[in-house]
Design an enzyme around this catalytic site. Sequence first.
Site, PDB file in Angstrom:
ATOM      1  N   GLY A  50      49.712  40.415  30.124  1.00 21.82           N
ATOM      2  CA  GLY A  50      50.448  41.284  31.318  1.00 21.82           C
ATOM      3  C   GLY A  50      50.003  40.666  32.570  1.00 21.82           C
ATOM      4  O   GLY A  50      50.810  40.463  33.534  1.00 21.82           O
ATOM      5  N   HIS A  51      48.622  40.355  32.768  1.00 23.69           N
ATOM      6  CA  HIS A  51      48.267  39.800  34.290  1.00 23.69           C
ATOM      7  C   HIS A  51      48.859  38.373  34.079  1.00 23.69           C
ATOM      8  O   HIS A  51      49.452  38.246  35.331  1.00 23.69           O
ATOM      9  CB  HIS A  51      46.694  39.814  34.016  1.00 23.69           C
ATOM     10  CG  HIS A  51      46.159  40.796  33.804  1.00 23.69           C
ATOM     11  ND1 HIS A  51      45.551  41.498  32.819  1.00 23.69           N
ATOM     12  CD2 HIS A  51      45.861  41.882  34.968  1.00 23.69           C
ATOM     13  CE1 HIS A  51      44.692  42.433  33.048  1.00 23.69           C
ATOM     14  NE2 HIS A  51      45.048  42.927  34.249  1.00 23.69           N
ATOM     15  N   GLN A 102      50.115  54.192  40.354  1.00 28.04           N
ATOM     16  CA  GLN A 102      49.274  53.135  41.248  1.00 28.04           C
ATOM     17  C   GLN A 102      50.328  52.243  42.288  1.00 28.04           C
ATOM     18  O   GLN A 102      50.110  52.139  43.420  1.00 28.04           O
ATOM     19  CB  GLN A 102      48.520  52.103  40.636  1.00 28.04           C
ATOM     20  CG  GLN A 102      48.007  51.219  41.249  1.00 28.04           C
ATOM     21  CD  GLN A 102      46.920  50.166  40.342  1.00 28.04           C
ATOM     22  OE1 GLN A 102      45.604  50.722  40.432  1.00 28.04           O
ATOM     23  NE2 GLN A 102      47.308  49.032  40.304  1.00 28.04           N
ATOM     24  N   LEU A 134      41.576  39.655  31.405  1.00 26.89           N
ATOM     25  CA  LEU A 134      43.094  39.531  31.815  1.00 26.89           C
ATOM     26  C   LEU A 134      43.573  39.096  30.276  1.00 26.89           C
ATOM     27  O   LEU A 134      43.266  38.524  29.473  1.00 26.89           O
ATOM     28  CB  LEU A 134      43.260  38.059  32.568  1.00 26.89           C
ATOM     29  CG  LEU A 134      42.383  38.147  33.812  1.00 26.89           C
ATOM     30  CD1 LEU A 134      42.731  36.732  34.708  1.00 26.89           C
ATOM     31  CD2 LEU A 134      43.105  39.157  34.768  1.00 26.89           C
ATOM     32  N   HIS A 135      44.944  39.808  30.200  1.00 30.82           N
ATOM     33  CA  HIS A 135      45.950  39.440  29.055  1.00 30.82           C
ATOM     34  C   HIS A 135      47.195  38.971  29.576  1.00 30.82           C
ATOM     35  O   HIS A 135      47.492  38.675  30.837  1.00 30.82           O
ATOM     36  CB  HIS A 135      46.032  40.902  28.161  1.00 30.82           C
ATOM     37  CG  HIS A 135      46.336  42.042  29.252  1.00 30.82           C
ATOM     38  ND1 HIS A 135      47.633  42.237  29.732  1.00 30.82           N
ATOM     39  CD2 HIS A 135      45.645  43.219  29.571  1.00 30.82           C
ATOM     40  CE1 HIS A 135      47.544  43.325  30.684  1.00 30.82           C
ATOM     41  NE2 HIS A 135      46.544  43.784  30.627  1.00 30.82           N
ATOM     42  N   MET A 176      41.541  43.597  37.828  1.00 28.44           N
ATOM     43  CA  MET A 176      39.906  43.947  37.601  1.00 28.44           C
ATOM     44  C   MET A 176      39.628  43.053  36.348  1.00 28.44           C
ATOM     45  O   MET A 176      38.506  43.279  35.649  1.00 28.44           O
ATOM     46  CB  MET A 176      39.673  45.015  37.087  1.00 28.44           C
ATOM     47  CG  MET A 176      40.057  46.108  38.508  1.00 28.44           C
ATOM     48  SD  MET A 176      39.163  47.771  38.583  1.00 28.44           S
ATOM     49  CE  MET A 176      39.688  48.389  37.004  1.00 28.44           C
ATOM     50  N   GLY A 177      40.208  41.858  35.967  1.00 29.60           N
ATOM     51  CA  GLY A 177      39.676  40.859  34.991  1.00 29.60           C
ATOM     52  C   GLY A 177      40.158  41.490  33.780  1.00 29.60           C
ATOM     53  O   GLY A 177      40.972  42.332  33.671  1.00 29.60           O
ATOM     54  N   SER A 202      44.116  46.166  29.498  1.00 28.37           N
ATOM     55  CA  SER A 202      42.683  45.903  29.165  1.00 28.37           C
ATOM     56  C   SER A 202      41.979  46.805  28.364  1.00 28.37           C
ATOM     57  O   SER A 202      41.217  46.495  27.565  1.00 28.37           O
ATOM     58  CB  SER A 202      42.063  45.587  30.537  1.00 28.37           C
ATOM     59  OG  SER A 202      42.425  44.652  31.222  1.00 28.37           O
ATOM     60  N   LYS A 260      53.146  48.618  34.934  1.00 24.05           N
ATOM     61  CA  LYS A 260      52.734  49.598  34.004  1.00 24.05           C
ATOM     62  C   LYS A 260      51.789  50.681  34.277  1.00 24.05           C
ATOM     63  O   LYS A 260      51.741  51.937  33.949  1.00 24.05           O
ATOM     64  CB  LYS A 260      51.692  48.465  33.189  1.00 24.05           C
ATOM     65  CG  LYS A 260      50.383  49.182  32.694  1.00 24.05           C
ATOM     66  CD  LYS A 260      50.560  49.812  31.212  1.00 24.05           C
ATOM     67  CE  LYS A 260      49.162  50.186  30.657  1.00 24.05           C
ATOM     68  NZ  LYS A 260      48.357  50.985  31.578  1.00 24.05           N
TER      69      LYS A 260
HETATM   70  O1  PAF Z   1      45.278  47.570  38.474  1.00 30.49           O
HETATM   71  C1  PAF Z   1      44.227  47.189  38.739  1.00 30.49           C
HETATM   72  O2  PAF Z   1      43.589  46.221  38.177  1.00 30.49           O
HETATM   73  C2  PAF Z   1      43.277  47.695  39.789  1.00 30.49           C
HETATM   74  O3  PAF Z   1      43.583  49.180  39.939  1.00 30.49           O
HETATM   75  C3  PAF Z   1      43.583  47.098  40.887  1.00 30.49           C
HETATM   76  C4  PAF Z   1      45.019  47.147  41.689  1.00 30.49           C
HETATM   77  C5  PAF Z   1      43.277  45.656  40.913  1.00 30.49           C
HETATM   78  C6  PAF Z   1      42.550  47.449  42.013  1.00 30.49           C
HETATM   79  O4  PAF Z   1      41.274  47.502  41.697  1.00 30.49           O
END
Ligand code: PAF
Length: 275
Positions: free
Chosen positions: A33-34, A150, A30-31, A27-28, A183, A146
């Site tokens: 971790g991404h 999910q 970004l840090h 979801m942008g 984020s 993290k």
């Molecule tokens: O973890 C996230 O950033 C969001 O939940 C995802 C998996 C991109 C879905 O929008």
Amino acid sequence: MQVATAIAPVRELIRALPGPVAFVPTMGALHDGHLSLVDAAREHATGIVASVFVNPLQFGPTEDYAKYPRDYDGDFAKLAAAGVDVLFAPDATAMYPTGFSTTVDIGPMAHVFEGEIRKTHFAGVVTVVAKLLNIVQPDVLVLGQKDAQQTAVLRKLIRDLGYPVDVQIVPTSREPDGLARSSRNAFLTPEQRAAAPTLYAALVGMRDALLAGKSKYDATETADKILTEHALLDYFDIVDADTFEVLETLRPPAFVIGAARFGPTRLLDNLWIPD
Ligand code: PAF
């Protein structure tokens, strides 16, 4: 890095990539971790696709969709430098055109813990990831540990609906003081930021107490004592790693999970306890 904001062009860009293809949905904002997810993607694939989409479906009516941090230029630069081949950055109309009404619900696992507190959250996450997987059709999906619930929910989606994709879970990236990178950390005041690592410390205390043979009650009490008094606890618990069912005694593989509010900001964290 090539960029597309609509479905047909991104499919064309992805078709031209050398396979196998790994996909990192985000979801942008970004840090590091991404970026560790992108690094992991490179270990499993030749072509790397990332998405940046702040998904309105996964925010409740009182949540922070409008305020969710956005930094498109920064995200673009970081993903390009990290070696992403294709960036998919749709807007809400590209993903949910007029008349869109489908939701995907994977069942009870989506309605406990985060799903109980944020009633429609996982339906939103699962629906967008189901659609993104259909668009990107990756060989490998890369997710961060993290957000443990999910990842469990999305692995169930993939099992139940038979998506032909291998899932790679990347360990949580942490600040030097233990705070899990997120984020949402950007919303913490300096005082809240100083208090926030106690969530991780509490989970470490709980895990170590369980591994030392203490009861769940005693281990949770240990965690409660470590969590700063400035935080409002939502939950500490032990869950089965695959089903997210609550465990009364430790039975690995499991997660020790916790969520707490630091002012208006809710932070989640977890520790994996392997077999
Ligand atoms: O973890 C996230 O950033 C969001 O939940 C995802 C998996 C991109 C879905 O929008």
